[in-house]
Write an enzyme that holds these catalytic residues in place. Structure first.
Site, PDB file in Angstrom:
ATOM      1  N   ASN A   7      51.232  68.297  -7.365  1.00  0.00           N
ATOM      2  CA  ASN A   7      51.405  69.318  -7.635  1.00  0.00           C
ATOM      3  C   ASN A   7      52.799  70.096  -6.601  1.00  0.00           C
ATOM      4  OD1 ASN A   7      52.139  71.962  -8.086  1.00  0.00           O
ATOM      5  ND2 ASN A   7      50.706  72.934  -7.460  1.00  0.00           N
ATOM      6  N   TRP A   8      54.157  69.553  -7.100  1.00  0.00           N
ATOM      7  CA  TRP A   8      55.136  70.223  -5.872  1.00  0.00           C
ATOM      8  C   TRP A   8      55.362  71.524  -5.452  1.00  0.00           C
ATOM      9  CZ3 TRP A   8      59.955  66.233  -6.220  1.00  0.00           C
ATOM     10  CH2 TRP A   8      59.396  65.280  -6.100  1.00  0.00           C
ATOM     11  N   LYS A   9      54.924  72.655  -6.540  1.00  0.00           N
ATOM     12  CA  LYS A   9      55.539  73.756  -5.886  1.00  0.00           C
ATOM     13  C   LYS A   9      56.415  74.316  -6.270  1.00  0.00           C
ATOM     14  CE  LYS A   9      50.134  75.061  -4.123  1.00  0.00           C
ATOM     15  NZ  LYS A   9      49.613  75.249  -3.382  1.00  0.00           N
ATOM     16  N   HIS A  86      47.389  78.483 -12.228  1.00  0.00           N
ATOM     17  CA  HIS A  86      47.770  78.036 -10.877  1.00  0.00           C
ATOM     18  C   HIS A  86      47.436  79.409  -9.903  1.00  0.00           C
ATOM     19  CE1 HIS A  86      48.706  77.141  -6.374  1.00  0.00           C
ATOM     20  NE2 HIS A  86      48.394  76.021  -6.792  1.00  0.00           N
ATOM     21  N   GLU A  88      48.327  80.391  -7.549  1.00  0.00           N
ATOM     22  CA  GLU A  88      49.857  81.390  -6.733  1.00  0.00           C
ATOM     23  C   GLU A  88      50.082  82.262  -8.173  1.00  0.00           C
ATOM     24  OE1 GLU A  88      51.307  78.151  -5.216  1.00  0.00           O
ATOM     25  OE2 GLU A  88      49.882  78.039  -3.905  1.00  0.00           O
ATOM     26  N   GLU A 155      40.038  75.176  -7.750  1.00  0.00           N
ATOM     27  CA  GLU A 155      40.362  74.909  -6.697  1.00  0.00           C
ATOM     28  C   GLU A 155      39.968  75.801  -5.621  1.00  0.00           C
ATOM     29  OE1 GLU A 155      44.578  72.687  -6.480  1.00  0.00           O
ATOM     30  OE2 GLU A 155      45.208  74.621  -7.604  1.00  0.00           O
ATOM     31  N   GLY A 161      46.330  74.653   0.925  1.00  0.00           N
ATOM     32  CA  GLY A 161      47.567  74.930   2.305  1.00  0.00           C
ATOM     33  C   GLY A 161      46.761  75.312   3.129  1.00  0.00           C
ATOM     34  N   SER A 195      43.423  71.225   0.095  1.00  0.00           N
ATOM     35  CA  SER A 195      44.039  70.665   1.514  1.00  0.00           C
ATOM     36  C   SER A 195      43.451  69.240   1.246  1.00  0.00           C
ATOM     37  CB  SER A 195      42.929  71.183   2.095  1.00  0.00           C
ATOM     38  OG  SER A 195      44.304  72.631   2.649  1.00  0.00           O
ATOM     39  N   GLY A 216      48.948  69.012  -3.254  1.00  0.00           N
ATOM     40  CA  GLY A 216      49.807  70.391  -2.894  1.00  0.00           C
ATOM     41  C   GLY A 216      50.428  69.340  -1.974  1.00  0.00           C
TER      42      GLY A 216
HETATM   43  P1  PGA Z   1      47.128  71.816  -1.436  1.00  0.00           P
HETATM   44  O1  PGA Z   1      47.591  72.747  -2.384  1.00  0.00           O
HETATM   45  O2  PGA Z   1      46.570  70.844  -1.414  1.00  0.00           O
HETATM   46  O3  PGA Z   1      48.326  72.072  -0.286  1.00  0.00           O
HETATM   47  O4  PGA Z   1      46.275  73.119  -0.256  1.00  0.00           O
HETATM   48  C1  PGA Z   1      46.818  72.205  -3.626  1.00  0.00           C
HETATM   49  C2  PGA Z   1      47.219  73.345  -4.608  1.00  0.00           C
HETATM   50  O5  PGA Z   1      47.751  74.574  -4.804  1.00  0.00           O
HETATM   51  O6  PGA Z   1      46.728  72.676  -6.007  1.00  0.00           O
END
Ligand code: PGA
Length: 234
Positions: A7-9, A86, A88, A155, A161, A195, A216
């Site tokens: 997931n590049w966001k 997600h 976010e 998640e 993150g 993470s 991510g």
């Molecule tokens: P992260 O993000 O690996 O940077 O913790 C995961 C995600 O938000 O899908």
């Protein structure tokens, strides 16, 4: 077979697309790699040998919805998957479970496989089962609902993150809980995200019942992402 989902966001650019097109390992039977770049980069992955996904879609196929992404068009430009709900999007764009389920329905209708994200905040840590059960309620209410190989991504928001990862036992317990309430006879997968990196992925991927990882920040560096792919054991 394990999923390794990037997931590049809202990150990445044409240079990263080229690096990924040329730099990630050939497919292996034990591992399915799915890359979810920002929508504007999806068509630059022409000839990519792995699968592509979008990070969101709207709950209608088309219409007067300025700024939204059509699931039908995402399918037409080569996406097989779409991430929905997600954390976010839940936190910043106030997406509700009801809205996410509407998106799930249209994604299925358009032939996309949804990757539905669920997870508790740090404050909700002691009632994580209630949180997950509420987020999954629409998919559990009717056991005859065909899940079309939906991927549920656990998640925990406090691990996204942050570098904080639940223990192996905690992830195993959450995955067991998810699979328990959805039901073992149905057609779906459960992966973990938060993470994940090249140093912890082999331990995470060894968790009983876990079907893969959603990655991510570590998916933005080819060497880190390759390390995760290579940690899937045959
Ligand atoms: P992260 O993000 O690996 O940077 O913790 C995961 C995600 O938000 O899908």
């Amino acid at each position: 077979m394990k999923f390794v989902i990037a997931n590049w966001k809202m990150n990445g650019n044409f240079e990263l697309v080229n690096q990924m097109m040329n730099g990630i390992g050939k497919g292996r039977d034990c591992c399915k790699v799915i890359v979810c770049p920002p929508a504007a980069l999806i068509t630059s992955f022409k000839g990519f040998e792995h699968d592509l996904g979008a990070q969101n879609c709207f709950y209608e196929e088309k219409g007067a919805f300025t700024g939204e992404n059509s699931p039908k068009l995402l399918k037409e430009i080569g996406c097989k998957y779409v991430i929905l709900g997600h954390s976010e999007r839940r936190a910043i764009f106030h997406e509700s479970d009801e809205l996410i389920f509407k998106k799930w329905n249209v994604a299925i209708k358009c032939g996309l496989t949804p990757i539905v994200c669920i997870g508790e905040t740090l404050e909700e840590r002691d009632k994580w089962k209630d949180v997950l059960a509420a987020q999954l309620a629409s998919y559990c209410a009717d056991k005859s609902l065909d899940l079309h190989k939906t991927i549920f991504a656990y998640e925990p928001i406090w691990s996204i993150g942050t570098g904080k990862v639940p223990s192996k036992r905690e992830i195993e317990e959450a995955i067991g809980f998810i699979k328990g309430i959805i039901g073992s006879e149905r057609d779906y997968y459960a992966v973990y995200g938060g993470s994940v990196n090249g140093s912890n992925s082999s331990e995470i991927l060894s968790i009983d019942g876990l079907d893969g990882v959603l990655v991510g920040s570590a998916s933005l560096k080819i060497s880190d992402f390759n390390a995760i792919i290579n940690s899937v054991s045959a």
